[in-house]
Design an enzyme around this catalytic site. Structure first.
Site, PDB file in Angstrom:
ATOM      1  N   LYS A 190       9.477  39.946  52.506  1.00 21.20           N
ATOM      2  CA  LYS A 190       9.976  39.805  51.155  1.00 21.20           C
ATOM      3  C   LYS A 190       8.796  39.940  49.960  1.00 21.20           C
ATOM      4  O   LYS A 190       9.311  40.208  48.772  1.00 21.20           O
ATOM      5  CB  LYS A 190      10.546  38.551  50.969  1.00 21.20           C
ATOM      6  CG  LYS A 190      11.871  38.460  51.774  1.00 21.20           C
ATOM      7  CD  LYS A 190      12.795  37.272  51.643  1.00 21.20           C
ATOM      8  CE  LYS A 190      14.250  37.169  52.160  1.00 21.20           C
ATOM      9  NZ  LYS A 190      13.851  37.159  53.846  1.00 21.20           N
ATOM     10  N   GLU A 207      18.416  34.206  42.919  1.00 23.45           N
ATOM     11  CA  GLU A 207      19.061  33.339  43.694  1.00 23.45           C
ATOM     12  C   GLU A 207      18.492  33.337  45.189  1.00 23.45           C
ATOM     13  O   GLU A 207      17.901  34.345  45.488  1.00 23.45           O
ATOM     14  CB  GLU A 207      20.657  33.773  43.817  1.00 23.45           C
ATOM     15  CG  GLU A 207      20.868  34.543  44.838  1.00 23.45           C
ATOM     16  CD  GLU A 207      20.746  36.037  44.396  1.00 23.45           C
ATOM     17  OE1 GLU A 207      20.767  36.451  43.216  1.00 23.45           O
ATOM     18  OE2 GLU A 207      20.716  36.939  45.337  1.00 23.45           O
ATOM     19  N   SER A 219       9.597  41.481  60.954  1.00 27.20           N
ATOM     20  CA  SER A 219       9.957  41.158  59.402  1.00 27.20           C
ATOM     21  C   SER A 219       9.239  39.705  59.061  1.00 27.20           C
ATOM     22  O   SER A 219       8.941  39.718  57.805  1.00 27.20           O
ATOM     23  CB  SER A 219      11.269  41.115  59.278  1.00 27.20           C
ATOM     24  OG  SER A 219      11.899  40.151  59.925  1.00 27.20           O
TER      25      SER A 219
HETATM   26  C1  LIG Z   1      15.015  37.529  54.608  1.00 29.40           C
HETATM   27  C2  LIG Z   1      14.626  37.978  56.040  1.00 29.40           C
HETATM   28  C3  LIG Z   1      15.416  38.987  56.552  1.00 29.40           C
HETATM   29  C4  LIG Z   1      16.787  39.651  56.089  1.00 29.40           C
HETATM   30  O1  LIG Z   1      16.415  40.376  54.938  1.00 29.40           O
HETATM   31  P1  LIG Z   1      16.321  41.971  54.861  1.00 29.40           P
HETATM   32  O2  LIG Z   1      16.775  42.039  53.492  1.00 29.40           O
HETATM   33  O3  LIG Z   1      17.766  42.271  55.750  1.00 29.40           O
HETATM   34  O4  LIG Z   1      15.167  42.481  55.397  1.00 29.40           O
HETATM   35  C5  LIG Z   1      14.769  39.393  57.862  1.00 29.40           C
HETATM   36  N1  LIG Z   1      13.519  38.796  58.108  1.00 29.40           N
HETATM   37  C6  LIG Z   1      12.864  37.855  57.755  1.00 29.40           C
HETATM   38  C7  LIG Z   1      11.913  37.106  58.292  1.00 29.40           C
HETATM   39  C8  LIG Z   1      13.621  37.326  56.294  1.00 29.40           C
HETATM   40  O5  LIG Z   1      12.696  36.289  55.835  1.00 29.40           O
END
Ligand SMILES: *Cc1c(COP(=O)(O)O)cnc(C)c1O
Length: 393
Positions: A89, A111, A377
């Protein structure tokens, strides 16, 4: 066919900007400027410098040897979990804070649902010394105390949304109301590839660093820039959009999007938007979303807070409808099992969102020669309590 956004802000039939009249000047200012600003050499320079020195990029592309042996295919993990603040993010919030500064804004609103985007936003506001106001549902504030504390430590003001279901969509309404009332000095940082055009495209471009790196890193490892598969979990879809971005129009590279099935797609407790969703408008764009027959948005459910979203971004709606990406849904249980497996086989504790993507290997057989890149992610520190409760650790 193109899988990128067109000049009107659409991915196929999805996207656009369905916003109240009062919001038009804000969104239009951004639309007219975002590509110009992003193309400026000094913007590029500052963005890349911060990604390197502050976020810690490039994130490694790690060949997961033991996981690969188990599933008899070549698995690479794109380590967004190693970024500052623990997930992808931050790539987007760094980009947007620089955008906000270039547009002369000195007040930032956002938000947040689970608080992850709120923390990433509060982080870059502290970095730049800008005022930060984060709207968050009252119920989410109670559920996500550690992230609320992080935001406060970082200097943000967390404002509870007390209307409706007191969760994410109510926080979104509050943020939009704030932006309407503060059109001149305020930038609204959206955290995924959702919202009115140009947000989905802008966020995808900031996250595109992920696939840009995958290409040259894979060249180093394998002598090719093209994986056979790129796998990513999809909440709104920003880590997926970033991981796919430079492969979108190269159909030799297969794209797999993993959604949260929650307790099961037919259980009524799910966030599998591609299966359960129909066309509708959420957060200012036309996309697929989970809704009742009379168009009320359905409360989604997933064990992972980041995938607990009733829609997907318009890019993903188009990737689904066009068949460009394969959509798979993974239950809570299967995701948790895949997460624990990564711990045991590779010594990496993944975010539960990312664990959904990892569960693909139990659902689908790949060839031994396939190169499969999985977007890791985020890291699992934030999810420890959920792992503890699930596995009775
Ligand atoms: C917020 C988040 C997601 C989901 O958000 P996307 O916009 O779909 O990528 C996925 N993995 C992690 C670790 C997150 O913090």
């Amino acid at each position: 066919m193109s899988y990128n956004v067109n000049e009107k802000g659409y991915y196929g039939e999805f996207g656009g900007a369905f916003i109240p009249e009062m919001l038009y000047p804000n969104v239009e200012e951004l639309r007219q400027n975002y590509l110009k600003v992003m193309a400026e050499p000094n913007f590029q320079k500052e963005f890349n410098q911060l990604l390197k020195d502050y976020v810690g990029r490039p994130s490694p592309l790690y060949f997961a040897k033991r996981l690969s042996e188990k599933y008899n295919t070549k698995i690479y993990l794109k380590r967004e979990d190693l970024n500052h603040t623990g997930a992808h993010k931050i790539n987007n919030t760094i980009g947007q804070i620089l955008m906000a500064k270039r547009l002369g804004k000195h007040r930032i609103i956002a938000e947040t649902g689970a608080g992850q985007h709120g923390v990433a936003t509060a982080t870059v506001c502290a970095l730049m010394g800008l005022e930060c106001i984060v709207y968050m549902g009252e119920i989410d504030i109670a559920r996500q105390a550690p992230n609320v504390a992080r935001m406060k430590m970082l200097g943000a003001t967390v404002v509870p949304a007390t209307s409706g279901s007191k969760t994410l969509k109510d926080a979104t309404n509050e943020a939009i109301r704030d932006w309407i009332n503060n059109p001149v000095d305020t930038h609204y940082i959206i955290g995924s590839v959702v919202g009115p055009h140009p947000y989905p495209d802008m966020v995808a471009r900031f996250q595109a660093i992920v696939s840009e790196e995958i290409k040259w890193q894979l060249q180093e490892h394998e002598g090719t820039t093209k994986p056979d598969y790129v796998v990513a979990c999809v909440g709104g879809g920003s880590n997926a959009a970033g991981s796919y971005y430079h492969f979108l129009d190269d159909t030799e590279v297969n794209l797999i999007a993993v959604e949260a099935a929650g307790l099961g797609v037919d259980s009524g407790e799910s966030a599998a938007t591609s299966v359960l969703g129909r066309e509708g408008i959420i957060h200012g764009s036309k996309t697929l979303l989970m809704q009742t027959n009379d168009g009320q948005i359905t409360e989604p459910y997933s064990i992972s807070a980041g995938l607990d979203y009733p829609g997907v971004g318009p890019m993903h709606a188009h990737l689904y409808k066009s068949g460009r990406a394969e959509f798979i849904s993974i239950t809570d249980d299967d995701a948790m099992t895949a997460g624990l497996e990564l711990c045991k086989l590779e010594g990496i504790i993944p975010a539960i969102e990312s664990s959904h993507a990892l569960a693909v290997f139990d659902k689908k057989q790949f060839r031994s020669t396939d190169i499969v890149v999985v977007s890791l992610s985020g890291r699992g520190d934030k999810d420890l309590e959920t792992y503890i409760n699930h596995f009775k650790l």
